[in-house]
Every structure is written in structure tokens, then in C-alpha cells.
Design a protein around this motif. Sequence first.
Motif, PDB file in Angstrom:
ATOM      1  N   SER A   1       5.064   5.595  -0.275  1.00  0.00           N
ATOM      2  CA  SER A   1       5.664   5.205  -1.540  1.00  0.00           C
ATOM      3  C   SER A   1       7.032   5.744  -1.671  1.00  0.00           C
ATOM      4  O   SER A   1       7.455   6.535  -1.212  1.00  0.00           O
ATOM      5  CB  SER A   1       4.527   5.465  -2.529  1.00  0.00           C
ATOM      6  OG  SER A   1       4.199   6.571  -2.779  1.00  0.00           O
ATOM      7  N   VAL A   2       7.551   5.238  -2.789  1.00  0.00           N
ATOM      8  CA  VAL A   2       9.010   5.601  -3.101  1.00  0.00           C
ATOM      9  C   VAL A   2       8.995   5.682  -4.398  1.00  0.00           C
ATOM     10  O   VAL A   2       8.533   4.718  -5.226  1.00  0.00           O
ATOM     11  CB  VAL A   2      10.135   4.751  -2.562  1.00  0.00           C
ATOM     12  CG1 VAL A   2      10.184   3.436  -2.973  1.00  0.00           C
ATOM     13  CG2 VAL A   2      11.488   5.416  -2.533  1.00  0.00           C
ATOM     14  N   CYS A   3       9.709   6.765  -5.264  1.00  0.00           N
ATOM     15  CA  CYS A   3      10.030   6.672  -6.689  1.00  0.00           C
ATOM     16  C   CYS A   3      11.560   6.575  -6.819  1.00  0.00           C
ATOM     17  O   CYS A   3      12.227   7.316  -6.020  1.00  0.00           O
ATOM     18  CB  CYS A   3       9.419   8.157  -7.146  1.00  0.00           C
ATOM     19  SG  CYS A   3       9.686   8.442  -9.102  1.00  0.00           S
ATOM     20  N   THR A   4      11.828   5.632  -7.801  1.00  0.00           N
ATOM     21  CA  THR A   4      13.276   5.462  -8.109  1.00  0.00           C
ATOM     22  C   THR A   4      13.370   5.789  -9.592  1.00  0.00           C
ATOM     23  O   THR A   4      12.483   5.173 -10.302  1.00  0.00           O
ATOM     24  CB  THR A   4      13.712   4.227  -7.544  1.00  0.00           C
ATOM     25  OG1 THR A   4      13.285   3.810  -6.201  1.00  0.00           O
ATOM     26  CG2 THR A   4      15.261   3.942  -7.792  1.00  0.00           C
ATOM     27  N   THR A   5      14.626   6.575  -9.692  1.00  0.00           N
ATOM     28  CA  THR A   5      14.693   6.763 -11.252  1.00  0.00           C
ATOM     29  C   THR A   5      16.218   6.533 -11.348  1.00  0.00           C
ATOM     30  O   THR A   5      17.019   6.968 -10.768  1.00  0.00           O
ATOM     31  CB  THR A   5      14.530   8.274 -11.533  1.00  0.00           C
ATOM     32  OG1 THR A   5      13.375   8.599 -11.366  1.00  0.00           O
ATOM     33  CG2 THR A   5      14.839   8.598 -13.082  1.00  0.00           C
ATOM     34  N   GLU A   6      16.437   5.480 -12.367  1.00  0.00           N
ATOM     35  CA  GLU A   6      17.779   5.244 -12.745  1.00  0.00           C
ATOM     36  C   GLU A   6      18.334   5.837 -14.102  1.00  0.00           C
ATOM     37  O   GLU A   6      17.347   6.319 -14.616  1.00  0.00           O
ATOM     38  CB  GLU A   6      18.090   3.712 -12.991  1.00  0.00           C
ATOM     39  CG  GLU A   6      17.794   2.796 -11.568  1.00  0.00           C
ATOM     40  CD  GLU A   6      18.296   2.749 -10.324  1.00  0.00           C
ATOM     41  OE1 GLU A   6      19.638   3.067 -10.660  1.00  0.00           O
ATOM     42  OE2 GLU A   6      18.073   2.581  -9.306  1.00  0.00           O
ATOM     43  N   ALA A   7      19.583   6.128 -14.096  1.00  0.00           N
ATOM     44  CA  ALA A   7      20.203   6.761 -15.219  1.00  0.00           C
ATOM     45  C   ALA A   7      21.515   6.035 -15.578  1.00  0.00           C
ATOM     46  O   ALA A   7      22.053   5.451 -14.619  1.00  0.00           O
ATOM     47  CB  ALA A   7      20.176   8.218 -15.063  1.00  0.00           C
ATOM     48  N   THR A   8      21.946   6.238 -16.834  1.00  0.00           N
ATOM     49  CA  THR A   8      23.319   5.726 -17.216  1.00  0.00           C
ATOM     50  C   THR A   8      23.705   7.179 -18.176  1.00  0.00           C
ATOM     51  O   THR A   8      23.280   7.641 -18.788  1.00  0.00           O
ATOM     52  CB  THR A   8      23.322   4.650 -18.130  1.00  0.00           C
ATOM     53  OG1 THR A   8      22.613   3.546 -17.634  1.00  0.00           O
ATOM     54  CG2 THR A   8      24.566   4.225 -18.705  1.00  0.00           C
TER      55      THR A   8
ATOM     56  N   ILE B   1      10.402   4.367 -11.323  1.00  0.00           N
ATOM     57  CA  ILE B   1       9.438   3.260 -10.737  1.00  0.00           C
ATOM     58  C   ILE B   1       8.982   3.545  -9.241  1.00  0.00           C
ATOM     59  O   ILE B   1       9.729   4.034  -8.528  1.00  0.00           O
ATOM     60  CB  ILE B   1      10.378   1.855 -10.680  1.00  0.00           C
ATOM     61  CG1 ILE B   1      10.822   1.407 -11.915  1.00  0.00           C
ATOM     62  CG2 ILE B   1       9.761   0.915  -9.985  1.00  0.00           C
ATOM     63  CD1 ILE B   1      12.137   0.274 -12.167  1.00  0.00           C
ATOM     64  N   VAL B   2       7.584   3.510  -9.427  1.00  0.00           N
ATOM     65  CA  VAL B   2       7.150   3.848  -8.117  1.00  0.00           C
ATOM     66  C   VAL B   2       6.522   2.869  -7.237  1.00  0.00           C
ATOM     67  O   VAL B   2       5.787   1.921  -8.030  1.00  0.00           O
ATOM     68  CB  VAL B   2       5.786   4.892  -8.223  1.00  0.00           C
ATOM     69  CG1 VAL B   2       5.022   5.153  -6.800  1.00  0.00           C
ATOM     70  CG2 VAL B   2       6.556   6.241  -9.016  1.00  0.00           C
ATOM     71  N   GLN B   3       6.896   2.539  -6.031  1.00  0.00           N
ATOM     72  CA  GLN B   3       6.515   1.411  -5.393  1.00  0.00           C
ATOM     73  C   GLN B   3       5.883   1.692  -4.041  1.00  0.00           C
ATOM     74  O   GLN B   3       6.394   2.752  -3.434  1.00  0.00           O
ATOM     75  CB  GLN B   3       7.760   0.445  -5.107  1.00  0.00           C
ATOM     76  CG  GLN B   3       8.415  -0.138  -6.371  1.00  0.00           C
ATOM     77  CD  GLN B   3       9.641  -1.056  -6.168  1.00  0.00           C
ATOM     78  OE1 GLN B   3      10.452  -0.242  -5.486  1.00  0.00           O
ATOM     79  NE2 GLN B   3       9.855  -2.141  -6.540  1.00  0.00           N
ATOM     80  N   GLU B   4       4.799   0.963  -3.562  1.00  0.00           N
ATOM     81  CA  GLU B   4       4.554   1.021  -2.313  1.00  0.00           C
ATOM     82  C   GLU B   4       5.436   0.539  -1.220  1.00  0.00           C
ATOM     83  O   GLU B   4       5.905  -0.436  -1.523  1.00  0.00           O
ATOM     84  CB  GLU B   4       3.109   0.281  -2.311  1.00  0.00           C
ATOM     85  CG  GLU B   4       2.341   0.704  -0.800  1.00  0.00           C
ATOM     86  CD  GLU B   4       1.265  -0.069  -0.814  1.00  0.00           C
ATOM     87  OE1 GLU B   4       0.621  -0.050   0.379  1.00  0.00           O
ATOM     88  OE2 GLU B   4       0.541  -0.593  -1.864  1.00  0.00           O
ATOM     89  N   MET B   5       5.364   1.240  -0.070  1.00  0.00           N
ATOM     90  CA  MET B   5       6.367   0.874   0.766  1.00  0.00           C
ATOM     91  C   MET B   5       5.574   0.228   1.878  1.00  0.00           C
ATOM     92  O   MET B   5       4.437   0.729   2.287  1.00  0.00           O
ATOM     93  CB  MET B   5       7.179   1.962   1.634  1.00  0.00           C
ATOM     94  CG  MET B   5       8.209   2.455   0.646  1.00  0.00           C
ATOM     95  SD  MET B   5       9.171   3.923   1.357  1.00  0.00           S
ATOM     96  CE  MET B   5      10.009   3.238   2.769  1.00  0.00           C
ATOM     97  N   LEU B   6       5.853  -1.173   2.475  1.00  0.00           N
ATOM     98  CA  LEU B   6       5.259  -1.622   3.463  1.00  0.00           C
ATOM     99  C   LEU B   6       5.571  -1.049   4.699  1.00  0.00           C
ATOM    100  O   LEU B   6       6.563  -0.563   5.091  1.00  0.00           O
ATOM    101  CB  LEU B   6       5.713  -3.158   3.494  1.00  0.00           C
ATOM    102  CG  LEU B   6       5.590  -4.063   2.279  1.00  0.00           C
ATOM    103  CD1 LEU B   6       6.141  -5.371   2.427  1.00  0.00           C
ATOM    104  CD2 LEU B   6       4.064  -3.907   1.977  1.00  0.00           C
ATOM    105  N   PRO B   7       4.402  -0.918   5.610  1.00  0.00           N
ATOM    106  CA  PRO B   7       4.611  -0.275   6.837  1.00  0.00           C
ATOM    107  C   PRO B   7       5.466  -1.020   7.768  1.00  0.00           C
ATOM    108  O   PRO B   7       5.713  -2.392   7.628  1.00  0.00           O
ATOM    109  CB  PRO B   7       3.159  -0.555   7.436  1.00  0.00           C
ATOM    110  CG  PRO B   7       2.415  -1.553   6.810  1.00  0.00           C
ATOM    111  CD  PRO B   7       3.251  -1.596   5.397  1.00  0.00           C
ATOM    112  N   ASN B   8       6.031  -0.477   8.726  1.00  0.00           N
ATOM    113  CA  ASN B   8       7.128  -0.946   9.565  1.00  0.00           C
ATOM    114  C   ASN B   8       6.262  -2.040  10.537  1.00  0.00           C
ATOM    115  O   ASN B   8       5.438  -1.761  10.997  1.00  0.00           O
ATOM    116  CB  ASN B   8       7.854   0.021  10.225  1.00  0.00           C
ATOM    117  CG  ASN B   8       9.000   0.918   9.453  1.00  0.00           C
ATOM    118  OD1 ASN B   8       9.060   0.411   8.293  1.00  0.00           O
ATOM    119  ND2 ASN B   8       9.164   2.115   9.891  1.00  0.00           N
TER     120      ASN B   8
END
Length: 179
Positions: free
Chosen positions: A35-42, A172-179
Motif C-alpha cells: 500500500s502507499v500513503c500520499t500526503t499533499e500540501a500547499t 490518502i492510503v491506497q492498496e497497490m495492485l500486484p505486478n
Amino acid sequence: PFAFDSSPALVEFAMGNINSCWATHSQPPVSVTSSVCTTEATTAVHKFVVKNYSLLDGMGADKYVTSSKFRVGGYDWWIDLCPDGNSRAPGYVAAFLHLLGEAPPAGVTAKFTLSLLKQDGKVHRDSSPLIITRTFETKGSGWGNLMIIKKSKLRGDCFTIRCDLTVIETPIVQEMLPN
């Protein structure tokens, strides 16, 4: 002394036995997920220039002047400057950052710096810049620096309160699909 026979036939026989041993006792396949966690900021900077400070001096503790509003990260903000400080820290100039509009239920997380700059644009050597990360939870909520500078150290009639503000969005945490 021990003698070792390294003839090709013997090595092939030994390797064959090892390989056949592993083949009959192999481990089940391992499942891998990611999974991947992405944080955006301004990020933005607002400069609140104060001219004729001497005319504000003496207005009283907890009295303030307010900057114009500015927008960062989809929210409106303002800076309060207390020329005679806050009642909790008499003898100091105080500065606070406030959220102008409504906050979402989880609040608005912001990392900010409040600095006092001299007329030449450099940080005043006697000031104490504040670097802080806080969650603003309600309309009008504010955080700041009770002791940005001692009043006795503030020379000159013009200075700037600089606010470097980064509004941090909800990760935002999203599951990553397997390769």
C-alpha cells in the motif's frame, strides 16, 4: 588426513541429491501485498508589514491589530499582532495565526513559522521565530508566539511579521495492485 574426491560424477551425484531434497520439501508461495500513503500540501508566505509601530505601542495587553485575510490550501487565514503582548507574557510583542473560515470535522493541520523581520528583510536577531505544527479545529482558532520579541528590543518604527504556512491535507492510503 582426510582426502576429498571431487570427481565430476561425485559432485553431480551430490548436487542432484540436494536439488531433489529441495524439490520435495519446497515452501508454499509467499503472498506479497503493498500500500502507499500520499500526503499533499500547499505552501504560501504572507507578509504583514507594520508601519508606525510607535503609534500602536501602549494600546494594552491582549489588544491586537489584524492583517488582511489570505488564502492557503483552500482556507482563509489572518495574523493578529499584539503590540503590547498577551496578558500571559507581559513585556513582549505577540503574534498569532488564525483560521478564518469553518474547519472540517477533523480540523485543518498546518505547519507554520511566524518570524519578525527588520526593515531590511532579515530576521531580527533578538526575535524568537516560532516553528510549529498544529490542528486548527474551529472557526477563529489560533496558535502563535506569545514572545516573538521583547518590546525593549524592538527598534525602529517599521517591521514585518512573516508567516510561512503549509496546509497539510489528510493522507490518502491506497492498496497497490500486484505486478
